[in-house]
Design an enzyme around this catalytic site. Structure first.
Site, PDB file in Angstrom:
ATOM      1  CE1 TYR A  71      -2.106  -5.263  -8.642  1.00  0.00           C
ATOM      2  CE2 TYR A  71      -1.015  -4.887 -10.759  1.00  0.00           C
ATOM      3  CZ  TYR A  71      -1.253  -4.518  -9.437  1.00  0.00           C
ATOM      4  OH  TYR A  71      -0.628  -3.419  -8.909  1.00  0.00           O
ATOM      5  CD  GLN A 104      -0.736   1.097   4.836  1.00  0.00           C
ATOM      6  OE1 GLN A 104       0.194   1.579   4.192  1.00  0.00           O
ATOM      7  NE2 GLN A 104      -0.553   0.667   6.054  1.00  0.00           N
ATOM      8  CB  VAL A 106      -5.383  -4.774  -2.336  1.00  0.00           C
ATOM      9  CG1 VAL A 106      -4.925  -3.319  -2.309  1.00  0.00           C
ATOM     10  CG2 VAL A 106      -4.204  -5.689  -2.678  1.00  0.00           C
ATOM     11  CG  ASP A 107      -5.390  -9.236   2.098  1.00  0.00           C
ATOM     12  OD1 ASP A 107      -6.378  -8.826   2.731  1.00  0.00           O
ATOM     13  OD2 ASP A 107      -4.246  -9.335   2.595  1.00  0.00           O
ATOM     14  CG  HIS A 122      -3.184   1.413  -0.544  1.00  0.00           C
ATOM     15  ND1 HIS A 122      -2.042   0.978   0.083  1.00  0.00           N
ATOM     16  CD2 HIS A 122      -3.187   2.767  -0.401  1.00  0.00           C
ATOM     17  CE1 HIS A 122      -1.390   2.027   0.593  1.00  0.00           C
ATOM     18  NE2 HIS A 122      -2.077   3.110   0.326  1.00  0.00           N
ATOM     19  CB  CYS A 133     -15.821   6.188 -17.067  1.00  0.00           C
ATOM     20  SG  CYS A 133     -16.355   4.485 -16.749  1.00  0.00           S
ATOM     21  CG  ASN A 217       6.118  -4.050  12.415  1.00  0.00           C
ATOM     22  OD1 ASN A 217       7.061  -4.767  12.139  1.00  0.00           O
ATOM     23  ND2 ASN A 217       5.474  -3.345  11.515  1.00  0.00           N
ATOM     24  N   PRO A 218       7.067  -6.914  14.213  1.00  0.00           N
ATOM     25  CG  PRO A 218       7.398  -8.792  12.860  1.00  0.00           C
ATOM     26  CD  PRO A 218       6.566  -7.553  12.982  1.00  0.00           C
ATOM     27  CB  ALA A 235      -0.310  -9.344  13.553  1.00  0.00           C
TER      28      ALA A 235
END
Ligand code: OAD
Length: 247
Positions: A71, A104, A106-107, A122, A133, A217-218, A235
Site C-alpha cells: 500500500y 470506487q 481510493v486515489d 471503497h 475500533c 469505457n473502451p 474518459a
C-alpha cells in the site's frame, strides 16, 4: 446504431436538461493519470498480484508488513500522479449543474481536481484506520519500514483505510450513494468494469422514467445493457468533449 457525433449532440441536450448529474467512476477514469486499473488483461493489478495476498483482512493479520509495504508503494505512486482531463471536466461541470461523484477509486484524484461532492465507496488509500475500533487516523502513514502503526485511542493495529475483499462497504457512503442514484437526472458510468458488487448494482437504483444513463469505457461492460448511450473510448478524451462548453 447512431453515429457517435449525433449521439454526442443528444447527450449534450440531456446535460442541458438535467439538474442533477451523477458520475459512477472506477479505475479507468484514473488510468490516464498513470494509475493501474485492476482487471485489464495486460497490466491490471489483479493480473499481477493475488488480491488474497494483499487485499484481505486475513492477509494483513498474517503479514502486516508485506501488505502495508504494498500500500505504501501504491500511495507513493498516486501522490506523484495528477488528475487528468476526465477528472477536470467532471469538476468543471459543477459551475453549471449539481454534480455528485460516486467513486470506487481510493486515489483522491476527483477531490484534487476540485470535485466537492465525492462519495468514496471503497475508502481512501491516503489514510489509515484502526482494525479494532475503526477510528480514522489523521497522521501520515509510514512510507518506509516499519510500516505498522497503532491506534492512538485503543492501541489496535492501523490498516489502510480501504475496503478489502470480504468486507462491507461503509454503510453511510453506500446509502448516500443509493439516494444520489434515485435523485439523478443523468448518470455517467465511467471507467469501471462493473464486476464488483455492490458498487456495480448502483445504476439499478436510478429512476428509469426520468434518468438517462451514459456509459464511457473502451469496452462494452455489463452496464451497456442498461445504458441509453455508449461511447467506446478514453474518459480523458470523451468527457471534455461531452461536458465541455460544446465547442
Ligand atoms: P477495473 O480494473 O475492474 O476496470 C477498469 C475499467 O476501466 C475497465 O472496464 C476498462 O475497460 C476501463 N478503462 C481502462 N482505461 C480507460 C480509460 N482511459 N477511460 C475509460 N475507461 C477505461 O476497475 P474498477 O471497475 O474500478 O476495489 O474495479 C472495481 C474495484 O475492484 C476497485 O475499486 C477495487 C478492485 O478490487 C477495491 O480496491 C476495494
Amino acid at each position: 446504431m447512431k453515429h457517435q457525433q449525433l449521439l454526442a449532440d443528444e447527450v449534450r441536450e440531456w446535460i442541458d436538461q438535467a439538474d442533477r448529474v451523477v458520475f459512477l467512476t472506477g479505475a479507468g477514469v484514473s488510468a490516464e493519470s498513470g494509475i493501474q486499473t485492476f482487471r485489464q488483461a495486460h497490466d491490471g493489478i489483479w493480473k499481477q498480484y493475488s488480491p488474497l495476498d494483499l487485499a484481505t483482512k486475513e492477509a494483513f493479520l498474517k503479514n502486516p508488513e508485506h501488505v502495508l509495504a504494498w500500500y505504501a508503494e501504491r500511495r507513493a505512486k498516486i501522490e506523484l500522479c495528477e488528475p487528468n482531463n476526465a477528472h477536470l471536466a467532471i469538476a468543471d461541470l459543477q459551475s453549471r449543474k449539481t454534480v455528485t461523484v460516486v467513486t470506487q477509486n481510493v486515489d483522491g484524484l476527483h477531490q484534487r481536481a476540485g470535485s466537492q461532492s465525492v462519495i468514496e465507496l471503497h475508502g481512501n488509500i491516503i489514510s489509515e484506520s484502526c482494525l479494532d475500533c475503526g477510528a480514522t487516523d489523521h497522521e501520515t502513514p509510514h512510507d518506509m519500514p516499519p510500516y505498522l502503526r497503532y491506534c492512538a485511542f485503543c492501541g489496535g493495529c492501523l490498516r489502510p483505510n480501504v475496503v478489502w475483499f470480504g468486507e462491507s462497504l461503509p454503510e453511510q457512503a453506500f446509502s448516500t450513494a443509493v439516494d444520489t442514484m434515485r435523485q439523478a437526472d443523468l448518470l455517467f458510468i465511467v471507467g469501471t468494469s462493473g464486476e464488483v458488487y455492490p458498487a456495480a448494482k448502483l445504476p439499478e437504483y436510478v429512476d428509469k422514467k426520468c434518468c438517462r444513463i451514459v456509459l464511457i469505457n473502451p469496452d462494452a461492460t455489463p452496464h451497456a445493457q442498461m445504458a441509453d448511450a455508449f461511447f467506446g473510448g478514453k474518459a480523458s478524451e470523451l468527457l471534455p468533449q461531452l461536458l465541455g462548453e460544446y465547442a
